[in-house]
Design a protein around this motif. Sequence first.
Motif, short mmCIF file in Angstrom:
data_model
loop_
_atom_site.label_atom_id
_atom_site.label_comp_id
_atom_site.label_asym_id
_atom_site.label_seq_id
_atom_site.Cartn_x
_atom_site.Cartn_y
_atom_site.Cartn_z
N LEU A 1 0.83 -1.21 0.00
CA LEU A 1 0.00 0.00 0.00
C LEU A 1 0.87 1.25 0.00
N VAL A 2 1.92 1.26 0.81
CA VAL A 2 2.82 2.41 0.88
C VAL A 2 3.54 2.60 -0.45
N TYR A 3 3.99 1.49 -1.06
CA TYR A 3 4.65 1.60 -2.37
C TYR A 3 3.70 2.23 -3.39
N GLU A 4 2.45 1.79 -3.37
CA GLU A 4 1.47 2.34 -4.30
C GLU A 4 1.25 3.82 -4.03
N TYR A 5 1.18 4.18 -2.76
CA TYR A 5 0.93 5.57 -2.37
C TYR A 5 2.02 6.49 -2.89
N TRP A 6 3.28 6.04 -2.82
CA TRP A 6 4.40 6.88 -3.21
C TRP A 6 4.92 6.60 -4.61
N GLY A 7 4.27 5.70 -5.33
CA GLY A 7 4.68 5.43 -6.70
C GLY A 7 5.93 4.59 -6.82
N TYR A 8 6.20 3.73 -5.84
CA TYR A 8 7.34 2.81 -5.90
C TYR A 8 6.90 1.51 -6.57
N PRO A 9 7.81 0.82 -7.24
CA PRO A 9 7.43 -0.47 -7.85
C PRO A 9 7.04 -1.49 -6.79
N LYS A 10 6.14 -2.40 -7.14
CA LYS A 10 5.64 -3.38 -6.17
C LYS A 10 6.75 -4.29 -5.64
N ASP A 11 7.78 -4.51 -6.48
CA ASP A 11 8.89 -5.38 -6.05
C ASP A 11 10.08 -4.56 -5.54
N PHE A 12 9.82 -3.35 -5.06
CA PHE A 12 10.92 -2.48 -4.63
C PHE A 12 11.79 -3.15 -3.58
N ILE A 13 11.18 -3.86 -2.65
CA ILE A 13 11.96 -4.45 -1.56
C ILE A 13 12.90 -5.53 -2.09
N PHE A 14 12.51 -6.23 -3.15
CA PHE A 14 13.38 -7.26 -3.72
C PHE A 14 14.48 -6.63 -4.57
N GLN A 15 14.17 -5.51 -5.23
CA GLN A 15 15.21 -4.77 -5.94
C GLN A 15 16.26 -4.27 -4.95
N TYR A 16 15.78 -3.77 -3.82
CA TYR A 16 16.69 -3.27 -2.77
C TYR A 16 17.58 -4.41 -2.26
N LYS A 17 16.98 -5.57 -2.00
CA LYS A 17 17.75 -6.70 -1.48
C LYS A 17 18.84 -7.12 -2.47
N LYS A 18 18.50 -7.13 -3.74
CA LYS A 18 19.47 -7.52 -4.77
C LYS A 18 20.63 -6.54 -4.82
N LYS A 19 20.32 -5.24 -4.74
CA LYS A 19 21.38 -4.22 -4.77
C LYS A 19 22.23 -4.29 -3.50
N LEU A 20 21.59 -4.60 -2.38
CA LEU A 20 22.33 -4.70 -1.13
C LEU A 20 23.35 -5.84 -1.20
N GLU A 21 22.92 -6.96 -1.73
CA GLU A 21 23.82 -8.11 -1.85
C GLU A 21 25.00 -7.81 -2.76
N ALA A 22 24.83 -6.85 -3.68
CA ALA A 22 25.89 -6.57 -4.65
C ALA A 22 26.85 -5.47 -4.20
N VAL A 23 26.62 -4.87 -3.02
CA VAL A 23 27.47 -3.77 -2.54
C VAL A 23 28.90 -4.27 -2.31
N THR A 24 29.88 -3.48 -2.78
CA THR A 24 31.30 -3.83 -2.63
C THR A 24 32.00 -2.82 -1.72
N LYS A 25 33.25 -3.14 -1.38
CA LYS A 25 34.05 -2.20 -0.59
C LYS A 25 34.24 -0.90 -1.35
N GLN A 26 34.40 -1.01 -2.65
CA GLN A 26 34.59 0.19 -3.47
C GLN A 26 33.32 1.06 -3.44
N ASP A 27 32.15 0.41 -3.43
CA ASP A 27 30.88 1.15 -3.34
C ASP A 27 30.78 1.92 -2.03
N VAL A 28 31.17 1.27 -0.94
CA VAL A 28 31.10 1.91 0.38
C VAL A 28 31.98 3.16 0.41
N LEU A 29 33.20 3.05 -0.10
CA LEU A 29 34.11 4.21 -0.13
C LEU A 29 33.55 5.31 -1.04
#
Length: 610
Positions: free
Chosen positions: A307-335
């Motif tokens: 419901l919140v995603y719909e309210y703010w116009g976020y994709p329904k699978d936003f949380i899974f997109q976020y999880k995928k990007k989180l898993e791909a974070v590197t040391k270089q990304d953090v710096l």
Amino acid sequence: TVSKPGDQLDQTLESMAASVETGIGETSGQASFFTLKEHLDKVLAIYADVIMHPAFRQERIDLYKNQTRSAIARRNDDAGQIAHREFNNLVYGKDTPYGWQPEYEHVDRIERADLERFYRRYFFPANIMLTVYGDFSAAEMKAKIEAAFKDWKNDQPPVPPFPAVQQNRKGGVYLVAKDDVNQTNIWIGHLGGLLKDEDYPALEVMSDILGGGFTSRLLEQVRTRLGFAYQVGARWGADYNHPGLFAVTAGTKSDSTVKATKAMLAEIDRIRGAEVTDAELATAKQTILNSFVFNFDTKSKTLNRLLVYEYWGYPKDFIFQYKKKLEAVTKQDVLRVAQKHLRPEEFTMVAVGKPGDFDQPLAELGKPVTPLDITIPQPKQERAKADLKSVELGRAALQRAQKAAGGADKLAALKDVSWSANAQLSGPMGSMAAKQRTRIIFPSLLRQENELPFGKIAVYTDGKTGWMTTPQGQQPLPGIQLQQVRGELFRHTETLLLSDRDPARAVTFVKKEKLGAREADVVEISAGDRAVTLYIDASSGELLKKQYQSEAIAGAAAKVEETYEDFREAGGLRVPFKATVFQNGQKFGEIQITELQYNSGLKPEDLAKP
């Protein structure tokens, strides 16, 4: 609702183990219900009634306004909350709702009509999203919902967009001096970002390594190795539609304030200066991913998230997109994100503590220090309009009251007064009895002692400073209590009756008003930011009533009314021995004087002894 009082609704819902709740936040409101399947029809009818036909009963508005005033009155009690609030307001700025701070005057201005207008503007079918989960047939539930809301015809144009937050790139060092603490609360940071920002997953990993848990750098260095802080942490804040706050926070002893702050800044520089270790990266990612399961532990969380995603116009699978990007974070990304998004030159730094006990002046942080005034503005009181006629009529009414009390000369001859009284007080916890003893040496010395069920409380002031004793011990009289005691001196009846002789006070006739069978002259007496309204019998001059705005002590400022009766002779004066006190229209207590003495020869030392 219009047809049913709130208490009746509560009882009906409780009898079915059901609930209907409403709330509103910065950017959205919500109304929800929960019920057993067998009671669906009854609860859905109540739910629709609450949404479509709110009554906004005045007594409930008054109750909530009093609760809000109480929160304002207590907002400076906790140093940690002060630091958070002032940091938030400085970073967001006064030009956005996220940086606004409600004051008494704002609460006082709100009328029932304002609530009705707001409701009509924002609560209408096209502005609402409704979701339901449970054991039901979808088609049947849809039909029930359509039937429940079929008469709701409030049409409005689309609501305006939320105001944008502007980046404040000035920063600075700010000090809130609080002399009744032995520790300092520190907040450092600037605006964060949005949840949908491309760099958000890497920023969350970065902030976890910096200060997110027991293995974080800030905890290990500032708390464990250096021993400068009992709590320290960091968080990259993000929201759906406006930037959150990046904040590094700590609580430290007063004598390590600047050392702790410099150590925190050093850790920020370190994470911007070199890559984190493989172990730090793995631990942070695992910590965040391990908490991922809590997004799915109930069906309501899943539904509300969609419901919140719909309210703010976020994709329904936003949380899974976020999880995928989180898993791909590197040391270089953090710096990279630390160097890109953390801007020490723009940091806002807020310290709340006792500057006289700091290890070094805050100026050692390399920026000018701006003191912050956190004094709570008292409610503004409307003043009677004064002209020659109103002043003349006011003084005439006051002089009739002087004569009825025994004469202006006798009032002016008063040097001291002392009295004892029994009081029956009412409050949220019920009724309680109290004994009071008050002694005043005019014009500015006062000592008041109260015997309450939970112990004795004594207060003393010489008009400038003071002290108070409670069952917990003795302490200097805090500022708001000092204001309240000064207010009592200003409002003392014998002093008020001589206001026409005080050039600092204005005496203004307001109107005539019926009080039962008696006609009263209404007279306002004011000086500076204080005002009292007296109701004086137009015929006899007897003082019938007193009205004023109390100081915000032990809760919130209140509109107080005192009515008087049981007039007796004492020391050549005729004064009331009984007062009934009302606060915000509700009876607060009755006070019956048992002993009263004037000019008994009180000396300052009689009052000032702890």
